[in-house]
Design a protein around this motif. Structure first.
Motif, short mmCIF file in Angstrom:
data_model
loop_
_atom_site.label_atom_id
_atom_site.label_comp_id
_atom_site.label_asym_id
_atom_site.label_seq_id
_atom_site.Cartn_x
_atom_site.Cartn_y
_atom_site.Cartn_z
N UNK A 81 0.83 -1.20 0.00
CA UNK A 81 0.00 0.00 0.00
C UNK A 81 0.87 1.25 0.00
N UNK A 82 0.34 2.35 -0.54
CA UNK A 82 1.13 3.61 -0.56
C UNK A 82 1.52 4.05 0.85
N UNK A 83 2.79 4.39 0.99
CA UNK A 83 3.34 4.97 2.22
C UNK A 83 3.27 4.03 3.43
N UNK A 84 3.01 2.76 3.21
CA UNK A 84 2.94 1.80 4.32
C UNK A 84 4.02 0.73 4.13
N UNK A 85 4.71 0.35 5.20
CA UNK A 85 5.74 -0.69 5.08
C UNK A 85 5.13 -2.03 4.67
N UNK A 86 5.85 -2.74 3.80
CA UNK A 86 5.39 -4.05 3.38
C UNK A 86 5.44 -5.03 4.55
N UNK A 104 2.95 2.91 -3.56
CA UNK A 104 2.67 1.49 -3.48
C UNK A 104 3.33 0.70 -4.60
N UNK A 105 2.98 -0.58 -4.69
CA UNK A 105 3.53 -1.46 -5.73
C UNK A 105 2.39 -2.20 -6.42
N UNK A 106 2.72 -2.80 -7.58
CA UNK A 106 1.71 -3.57 -8.30
C UNK A 106 1.82 -5.05 -7.94
N UNK A 107 1.20 -5.91 -8.74
CA UNK A 107 1.18 -7.34 -8.42
C UNK A 107 2.54 -7.99 -8.51
N UNK A 108 3.46 -7.39 -9.28
CA UNK A 108 4.80 -7.96 -9.44
C UNK A 108 5.83 -7.33 -8.51
#
Length: 305
Positions: free
Chosen positions: A61-66, A76-80
């Motif tokens: 998610x945007x601005x949130x740690x993975x 954020x990031x996409x599916x890959x």
């Protein structure tokens, strides 16, 4: 320096300063274009380098740690696991490249055919204009899809991904030349009847010299306006074709390709994959289109301020 001073003192720049919409649109367009041009320097990651991707970062998610890697991404990031901000910067490069070259291609074809039709007249004029009329009866996006499909069919299978961008440029360009031809033909018919053209004929200048050295410079103002507006339309056409899966390949994704990828995850909660590329496309197309509208009004002497 003298050229810059003359430009600042021109009526066009004075009109530009008095239009807040034009100023804001120019700032937005220039910012996005520069961001695309310098994407390798500005992008936090190279989203198309498989060695740098980590699938564990997928759907961050945007601005949130993975949750798995602890890494944080601005958009954020996409599916890959690709950084969305980086994919947007690189995707804009493809969209602008395709849009600019498609407009240039359409402008060259349309201007040449419009000048030839106006100067030659008779059967040549009738044939060119009837072809233009027939093409206008079909939506440009359908014409582009048809041309793209035919051109791709003639491209060897092993070269299709490499040639997809160039086929896309040709397809959009061949679908948008008509408006250039019609406007240039109308302006050239007016210029053709003026004294300087008759004088050029009397002194023995050939048709090619008269068309490109005498008439062409006097019909460029409306061409510039159409080219600016057509750039926004070409970017949207490219995005539409890529969204439909017949445009830029996944190895060279444009904004349209990114929107198509994000659309598949919209209803599962990963809204940012679609939202940010869509907003970028909206800002880019809208700012260029508003600039074209201002330029059309500024170059039209019949409009009062």
């Amino acid at each position: 320096m003298d050229m810059l001073k003359r430009a600042i003192a021109s009526d066009l720049f004075w009109s530009f300063k008095r239009s807040p919409v034009a100023v804001i649109s120019a700032l937005v367009a220039i910012t996005l274009i520069l961001a695309a041009v310098f994407a390798p320097l500005l992008a936090p990651y190279n989203p198309f380098d498989p060695a740098s991707l980590n699938l564990m970062n997928g759907f961050s998610k945007p601005m949130e740690p993975n949750a798995f890697t602890g890494e944080s991404f601005v958009l954020g990031t996409d599916d890959q696991g690709r950084d969305v901000l980086s994919t947007i910067l690189y995707g804009m490069r493809i969209s602008l490249f395709v849009g600019a070259l498609a407009v240039l291609f359409a402008m060259v074809i349309g201007v040449v055919l419009g000048l030839v039709a106006a100067y030659a007249g008779g059967r040549t004029d009738a044939i060119i204009m009837r072809i233009a009329d027939v093409q206008l009866t079909f939506p440009s996006i359908l014409v582009a899809m048809l041309i793209f499909g035919i051109a791709k069919g003639f491209t060897p299978i092993h070269l299709r991904d490499q040639m997809a961008i160039w086929v896309l440029i040709i397809s959009i360009g061949l679908s948008d030349w008509v408006q250039f031809a019609r406007v240039v033909r109308g302006a050239a018919l007016v210029e053709k009847s003026k004294e300087y053209v008759e004088a050029a004929i009397l002194i023995g200048r050939g048709p090619v010299a008269i068309i490109f050295k005498h008439i062409l410079p006097n019909v460029l103002s409306p061409v510039l306006v159409i080219a600016t507006i057509s750039l926004a339309l070409a970017i949207i056409s490219e995005a539409t074709l890529s969204f439909l899966g017949v445009g830029a390949p996944p190895t060279q994704p444009s904004l349209g390709t990114l929107i198509r990828i994000g659309q598949g995850y919209l209803f599962s909660g990963e809204w940012w994959i679609l939202f940010f590329p869509a907003v970028t496309l909206l800002l880019l197309a809208l700012s260029v289109n508003l600039l074209g509208d201002w330029l059309r009004d500024a170059l039209n002497p019949k409009l009062d301020d």
